[in-house]
Each structure stands twice: as structure tokens, then as C-alpha cells.
Motif scaffolding. Structure first.
Motif, short mmCIF file in Angstrom:
data_model
loop_
_atom_site.label_atom_id
_atom_site.label_comp_id
_atom_site.label_asym_id
_atom_site.label_seq_id
_atom_site.Cartn_x
_atom_site.Cartn_y
_atom_site.Cartn_z
N SER A 10 63.96 41.02 -6.84
CA SER A 10 63.92 42.48 -6.97
C SER A 10 65.26 43.03 -7.46
O SER A 10 66.24 42.31 -7.60
N GLU A 19 60.27 47.99 -1.28
CA GLU A 19 59.64 47.14 -2.28
C GLU A 19 59.91 45.69 -1.91
O GLU A 19 61.02 45.32 -1.55
N LYS A 23 54.17 43.62 -1.94
CA LYS A 23 53.66 44.72 -2.75
C LYS A 23 53.50 44.30 -4.21
O LYS A 23 52.55 44.70 -4.89
N TYR A 24 54.43 43.50 -4.70
CA TYR A 24 54.32 42.99 -6.07
C TYR A 24 53.08 42.11 -6.21
O TYR A 24 52.33 42.23 -7.18
N GLU A 26 50.44 42.26 -4.38
CA GLU A 26 49.26 43.14 -4.24
C GLU A 26 48.89 43.74 -5.60
O GLU A 26 47.71 43.80 -5.97
N ARG A 27 49.90 44.17 -6.35
CA ARG A 27 49.64 44.73 -7.69
C ARG A 27 49.08 43.63 -8.61
O ARG A 27 48.19 43.88 -9.42
N ASN A 30 45.47 43.08 -7.77
CA ASN A 30 44.63 44.18 -8.26
C ASN A 30 44.34 44.03 -9.75
O ASN A 30 43.23 44.34 -10.21
N TRP A 374 56.27 50.89 -11.72
CA TRP A 374 55.12 50.89 -10.83
C TRP A 374 55.30 52.02 -9.82
O TRP A 374 56.41 52.50 -9.57
N GLU A 377 52.98 53.17 -4.27
CA GLU A 377 51.70 52.70 -3.74
C GLU A 377 51.17 51.58 -4.62
O GLU A 377 51.29 51.64 -5.85
N THR A 378 50.58 50.57 -4.03
CA THR A 378 50.17 49.40 -4.79
C THR A 378 48.85 49.57 -5.53
O THR A 378 48.49 48.72 -6.35
N ASN A 379 48.11 50.64 -5.25
CA ASN A 379 46.81 50.81 -5.91
C ASN A 379 46.91 51.61 -7.20
O ASN A 379 45.90 51.91 -7.82
N SER A 382 50.43 49.88 -13.12
CA SER A 382 51.79 49.37 -13.19
C SER A 382 51.94 48.51 -14.44
O SER A 382 50.96 48.19 -15.12
#
Length: 400
Positions: A10, A19, A23-24, A26-27, A30, A374, A377-379, A382
Motif C-alpha cells: 500500500s 485500507e 479491502k483490495y 474484496e474489490r 467483486n 477506488w 467502500e469496497t462495493n 475501482s
């Protein structure tokens, strides 16, 4: 069967926004859902210890099946922030701001030089703007010193001290009071215009000071590269038949570059055998190359024939690099100094191109855009989408 392993590195300050690799990942998960319709994915995470007290959060992206789970991608987080900043963080806010102000002054000659002599650096005015903001932020606290001295004038000990100073300097306290009259409104203006000023001051002072020591003096660089080497060694021992992809954001891009293209030494055997891909997001290469002109000289370039490089950049971002000679979109024209390896450029924007007008200037728009690859939020959308598409196109990962 080849295992795809990502090492997530990061940027400085991302910990403030919480961050992390989870979370990365998760993206990333998705975006896999968008690519493969009708397929379900989930995440599995754990903490591993890879050497002594060094730990890494490991997140596996798994495809859910009727009978078993298939691991399609594994992320390891490389934490370097504490190694880089632990000494500086112990200092008080006034000392941090003073040091930040002195560091900016130290860079002033190079800053002015780049305004008039671009030397193929495509955004000297945005950089001047960024440094100017650093000065304003650091002065926001320093300006309060005259007010503090004037305030303590109500105390007897302070009165004697100020009387002594007045005897030596004549009208100095009077000048100080005049300064106080304009510094307080200016400080108030800065605090109003820049949200969360105290947090920003502390964060920027810490990051800029530690980054300057890292870039100028190699402070902690050997320790950080050594720890990254230990993590790669752990992966080589526990993830057989694996290929490593470095996923790096901002200052993390420099950490990975230093590891893969070291100064005065060879990359490790594991780095040469296992590394397949370098992904840089908001890479500050051009910024560093312009203001620390010797930093990328004399690099070992043995890795340039062994890996692919994807670079995500934004025209609106004052710190990201497009590896071109101007601030335009397009294919990269150069790589790291003398290297023949050029990145595959991917442009990512979240807003139309903006001129640097007065409003954008005072609201730190160019710096703010550096963290918009991004959403928190991960949803949300990005830059992971265009990265994953390119990885599939290059057949680094398979779309089944």
C-alpha cells in the motif's frame, strides 16, 4: 498447476483510511463476479508469521463449488509503514511541522528549477502547487507560535522573559504582536479551507519526512527490502509452483521498484524465479525522478526481461506517472531510466479533466485525486476492473 500470488504493498497514509489487503482483495473478488457470470466467490483470510515477529495478512479468493472450494488468487500483505515511520512518529506535532517546513525549503531550489526547466517532467506546475500546499499546511501550526507567546505574556515568568528579550531586541515584541494580528486569521482560514487539518498535518509531515530520509539517505531501505525478501522466501516455500504479482499503490510502487531493480546489488534468486508481473497504481516515479534526480540511477536491470508491467495513472493526479513526455493519455514512451522495459499504460479517471483554477488550488484537488483510484467502500467501482481485464488479456490469469 500455476498458483497466482499477489503481494499487496500500500501507499503511505493508507492505514489512516483503514485500507488493507482485505479491502483490495474484496474489490478484486467483486470484479471477478462481473467477469464470470453465475459464479460465486468468497474470501478466506488468516495471519501468518514469515520471519521472527514479521506477520502478513493472507487473503485467498476462492471459487465456490458444490463439493469443494478452488483458490483462484492469493494475496499477501507486505507491511512496511512501521519500519519506515516508527522513529519520526514519536516526535510532537510542532517538531513535525517544523521539520516538514524545513524539508520543503530544502527542496525549493529544485522546485523552482523544474518550474523553468521542465527536463521532460510533464507536470511541474502541479508539483509546485503540491509543495505550496505542504508549506501552507505546515505553517498552519507554526503560525500559532506568535499567538502562544503573546498569550503567555499574562504569566509572570513569561513577562520577565519577554521584558529581557525586549531589552535586547528593542521593538521585537511589538513586531511579534503585529505578526500575531495577521497570523491568527490566516491560520483560521487554512483550518477552515483544509478539512481535518490536524490529521493531515501529522500524516503529511510524517510521510514526507520519512519518505525524504528514505529517498535521500536510504534510511530503512535495506531493512524494508530485506523484510520483503523474507516474505518472498516464505511464499516460495509454502506456495509451490507459484508466480508472484506485485500490486502496488503510490509509495508502495517505490518499495517494489527498489526490490526488483535494486541499486548496487542483484535481485534475490526468488525474485528472479517467481516474479511475473508488476502492477503500479498512482506511481510517483516522475515526481521522484524530477526532485530526487539521482534516485533511479545505476539500477540493476536484470529483471526487465523477466516480467510484465501494468501502470495505472490519472491525468488529474498530481503525483501519478504516465511515462510520457507530457500530460496526455497514451502508450508509455519510457520506463525506469535506462531500462528497456516500458509499462502497459492504463488510464483511469473519476472526473473530467480539470484546469488548475484558484478553487482547485486551495482545495488541494491535485493531491485529493491521488487517492481516488477506488472508493473507501469496497462495493464501488475501482481501477481493479481495468487491471483484471488486462491480466486476462495477457493470459496472466485465466477466465474460465
Amino acid at each position: 498447476m500455476k498458483k497466482n500470488i499477489g503481494i499487496y504493498i500500500s501507499g503511505l497514509g493508507q492505514s489512516f483510511h483503514q485500507e488493507n489487503v482485505l479491502k483490495y482483495a474484496e474489490r478484486f473478488k467483486n470484479e471477478l463476479l462481473f467477469i464470470e457470470k453465475g459464479t460465486s466467490y468468497d474470501l478466506r483470510s488468516e495471519i501468518i508469521t514469515y520471519s521472527g515477529k514479521n506477520t502478513s495478512k493472507v487473503v485467498k479468493v476462492v471459487k465456490l463449488g458444490q463439493e469443494n472450494e478452488e483458490v483462484v488468487y492469493t494475496f499477501y500483505e507486505f507491511e512496511y509503514h512501521e519500519l519506515l515511520t516508527e522513529r519520526f512518529k514519536k516526535r510532537n506535532m510542532l517538531l513535525k511541522n517544523s521539520l516538514l517546513f524545513l524539508l520543503v525549503l530544502k527542496k525549493l531550489p529544485q522546485l523552482l528549477k523544474r518550474v523553468f526547466i521542465h527536463d521532460n517532467y510533464n507536470r511541474p506546475y502541479l508539483t509546485f502547487y503540491a509543495f505550496f500546499i505542504l508549506v501552507l499546511v505546515s505553517l498552519a501550526v507554526l503560525f500559532l507560535i506568535p499567538a502562544s507567546i503573546d498569550m503567555v505574556n499574562d504569566f509572570q515568568v513569561a513577562k520577565k522573559i519577554l521584558t529581557f528579550i525586549e531589552g535586547l531586541t528593542g521593538d521585537f515584541p511589538a513586531y511579534l504582536k503585529q505578526t500575531y494580528k495577521w497570523t491568527v486569521p490566516l491560520t483560521t482560514f487554512i483550518l477552515l479551507v483544509i478539512p481535518e487539518s490536524k490529521t493531515i498535518v501529522t500524516s503529511i509531515a510524517t510521510e514526507f519526512a520519512c519518505a525524504d530520509q528514505y529517498l535521500n539517505d536510504g534510511m530503512q531501505s535495506q531493512l524494508i527490502s530485506g523484510n520483503l525478501d523474507l516474505l518472498v522466501e516464505y511464499i516460495s516455500e509454502h506456495e509451490h509452483e507459484s508466480k508472484i504479482h506485485f500490486h502496488c499503490y503510490s509509495f508502495g510502487c517505490l518499495i517494489a521498484t527498489d526490490y526488483l531493480f535494486p541499486l548496487g546489488t542483484m535481485p534475490s534468486k526468488n525474485a528472479k524465479l517467481l516474479t511475473e508481473l508488476l502492477i503500479t497504481i498512482g506511481n510517483p516515479y516522475e515526481f521522484i525522478n524530477s526532485y530526487y534526480s539521482s534516485y533511479f540511477k545505476n539500477r540493476n536491470l536484470v529483471m526487465e526481461q523477466k516480467l510484465k508491467w501494468i501502470n495505472v495513472y490519472s491525468i488529474s493526479d498530481a503525483l501519478s506517472s504516465n511515462f510520457r513526455k507530457n500530460s496526455t493519455r497514451g502508450e508509455a514512451l519510457n520506463g525506469i531510466r535506462d531500462s528497456s522495459l516500458k509499462p502497459i499504460n492504463l488510464n483511469y479517471e473519476v472526473s473530467p479533466d480539470k484546469s488548475q483554477n484558484f478553487f482547485n488550488f486551495i482545495t488541494m484537488d491535485g493531491i485529493r485525486m491521488h487517492k481516488l483510484y477506488w472508493d473507501m467502500e469496497t462495493n464501488g467501482q475501482s481501477c481493479i476492473r481495468i487491471i483484471l481485464d488486462k491480466m486476462v488479456e495477457l493470459e496472466i490469469i485465466k477466465n474460465e
